[in-house]
Design an enzyme around this catalytic site. Structure first.
Site, PDB file in Angstrom:
ATOM      1  CE  LYS A  58      -4.332  -1.754   1.863  1.00 28.99           C
ATOM      2  NZ  LYS A  58      -5.246  -1.812   3.013  1.00 28.99           N
ATOM      3  CG  ASP A  94      -6.861  -7.405   6.654  1.00 24.80           C
ATOM      4  OD1 ASP A  94      -6.783  -6.313   7.238  1.00 24.80           O
ATOM      5  OD2 ASP A  94      -6.802  -7.512   5.421  1.00 24.80           O
TER       6      ASP A  94
HETATM    7 FE   LIG Z   1      -4.767  -6.039   2.211  1.00 24.38          FE
END
Ligand SMILES: [Fe+2]
Length: 223
Positions: free
Chosen positions: A75, A158
């Site tokens: 990211k 997550d």
């Molecule tokens: Fe991810």
């Protein structure tokens, strides 16, 4: 069992430089996106705990911890305004967002050079952490047992972190809502066996996670 999971060996060497290398990548992520950096630290810790509860070996728990810590490192290559947009992503933003697991894999790839076994094992876990059990995930649309078990672990924790943490635009959701969500999508998104283990074990290991000490624990050398 599928070929992918057969590859998850139970014991092996973890080079001494492993944690330093991971910390270096995380330090890079921290310079561009602190929210994602702390999310990665938490997901790394949670992944190790769920792996332990699922009966994986200490070697596999370390793989779970470090693949969890690196799952979103890609990211750093995506516009922060997209990653933290407090609204639905448009189509082009969603395409950009969906590229991050492959970018994470690319960033980690050099560490698997020269057939380094530990990082070779870690790569598929990072690449496939958004695959869904029903084949509707990305980037490879893997199904069921073809999804690496470490990726299936990361997806569950997550989701826990994404739903339960406070955001600038909303309060974190209470745990019972997170549990309901995991149960609702067990069998379609999530591995139902791992969801069961998570729901049975989370209350025991959650108090052991100290957010204040996460950064220090990442600096620990491999035992
Ligand atoms: Fe991810």
């Amino acid at each position: 069992m599928s070929k992918k999971n057969e590859k998850l060996i139970s014991h092996g060497d973890i080079p001494e430089w492993t944690v330093s290398a991971v910390n270096s990548l995380l330090a890079g992520l921290k310079t561009v996106d602190e929210l994602t950096y702390f999310h990665c630290l938490r997901v790394g810790q949670y992944s190790a705990k769920l792996a332990q509860s699922a009966g994986l070996t200490p070697y596999q728990q370390k793989l779970a911890e470090l693949s969890g810590a690196l799952h979103d490192v890609g990211k750093m290559g995506i516009d922060k305004n997209i990653i933290h947009k407090p609204a639905r992503l448009n189509e082009s933003e969603y395409v950009a967002m969906k590229s991050h697991p492959v970018m994470s894999e690319k960033i980690v790839q050099p560490l698997a050079a020269d057939k380094n076994e530990f990082f070779t094992n870690l790569l598929p876990a990072v690449r496939n952490h958004h695959e869904r059990l029903d084949g509707q995930g990305y980037p490879d649309k893997l199904q069921g047992d073809d999804i690496p078990i470490l990726s299936r672990i990361i997806l569950i924790v997550d989701t826990l972190d994404a739903m339960s943490m406070d955001r600038s635009y909303r309060k974190g959701l209470p745990l019972h809502v997170v549990y309901q969500e995991l149960q609702k999508y067990a069998g379609t998104q999530f591995d139902p066996h791992l969801v069961k283990i998570f729901l049975e074990s989370h209350r025991f290991w959650a108090p052991q996670i100290d957010p204040e000490s996460l950064e220090n624990s990442m600096l620990k050398k491999v035992a």
